[in-house]
Design a protein around this motif. Structure first.
Motif, PDB file in Angstrom:
ATOM      1  N   TRP A   1       0.847  -1.180   0.000  1.00 43.48           N
ATOM      2  CA  TRP A   1       0.000   0.000   0.000  1.00 43.48           C
ATOM      3  C   TRP A   1       0.889   1.239   0.000  1.00 43.48           C
TER       4      TRP A   1
ATOM      5  N   ARG B   1       0.620   5.738  -0.470  1.00 46.05           N
ATOM      6  CA  ARG B   1      -0.319   6.844  -0.347  1.00 46.05           C
ATOM      7  C   ARG B   1       0.279   8.114  -0.910  1.00 46.05           C
TER       8      ARG B   1
ATOM      9  N   ARG C   1       4.028  10.049  -4.144  1.00 45.02           N
ATOM     10  CA  ARG C   1       3.460   8.800  -3.661  1.00 45.02           C
ATOM     11  C   ARG C   1       4.512   8.072  -2.818  1.00 45.02           C
TER      12      ARG C   1
ATOM     13  N   ASP D   1      -2.658  11.202   8.063  1.00 43.07           N
ATOM     14  CA  ASP D   1      -2.847   9.985   7.264  1.00 43.07           C
ATOM     15  C   ASP D   1      -3.740  10.251   6.048  1.00 43.07           C
TER      16      ASP D   1
ATOM     17  N   ALA E   1      -4.911  10.961   2.583  1.00 40.69           N
ATOM     18  CA  ALA E   1      -4.243  10.771   1.292  1.00 40.69           C
ATOM     19  C   ALA E   1      -5.099   9.858   0.422  1.00 40.69           C
TER      20      ALA E   1
ATOM     21  N   TYR F   1      -4.929   6.356  -1.178  1.00 37.44           N
ATOM     22  CA  TYR F   1      -4.188   5.126  -0.935  1.00 37.44           C
ATOM     23  C   TYR F   1      -4.267   4.222  -2.163  1.00 37.44           C
TER      24      TYR F   1
END
Length: 118
Positions: A36, A38, A45, A89, A91, A93
């Motif tokens: 993963w 983000r 990224r 956090d 973003a 994803y």
């Protein structure tokens, strides 16, 4: 043809939880790792967590102890359980599937938005 489809994003208050899912279709035999990433607005990224074909996991420091990556072989799905979410956090994803043989090849999903309000 490998395809990745993410789901599970949304709006949550700080301290809340979300679980992202990424369903992979197509042949993934021989893959190296899934992960993963983000991307916040105006930023690059970045990697969040990875899980290898053997099940080893890796996390960036800022999510250790809060996020858990896991995989269901039977369902061809990789998950990201996110607890104690923080505004930083927030973003989009993205799910990633990587092969390293015969060459490095990356496949990406379309992304799912996660927004954490303070």
């Amino acid at each position: 043809q490998v395809q990745l489809v993410e789901s599970g994003g949304g709006l949550v208050q700080a301290g809340g939880s979300l679980r992202l899912s990424c369903v992979v279709s197509g042949t993934i035999f021989g893959f190296n790792a899934m992960g993963w990433y983000r991307q916040a607005p105006g930023k690059e990224r970045d990697l969040v967590a990875t899980i290898t074909s053997s099940g080893s996991t890796n996390y960036i420091d800022s999510v250790k102890g809060r996020f858990t990556i896991s995989r269901s072989t039977a369902k061809n799905t990789v998950y990201l359980q996110m607890n104690s979410l923080k505004p930083e956090d927030t973003a989009v994803y993205y799910c990633n599937l990587r092969f390293t043989w015969p060459r490095v090849s990356d496949y990406w999903g379309q992304g799912t938005q996660v927004t954490v309000s303070s």
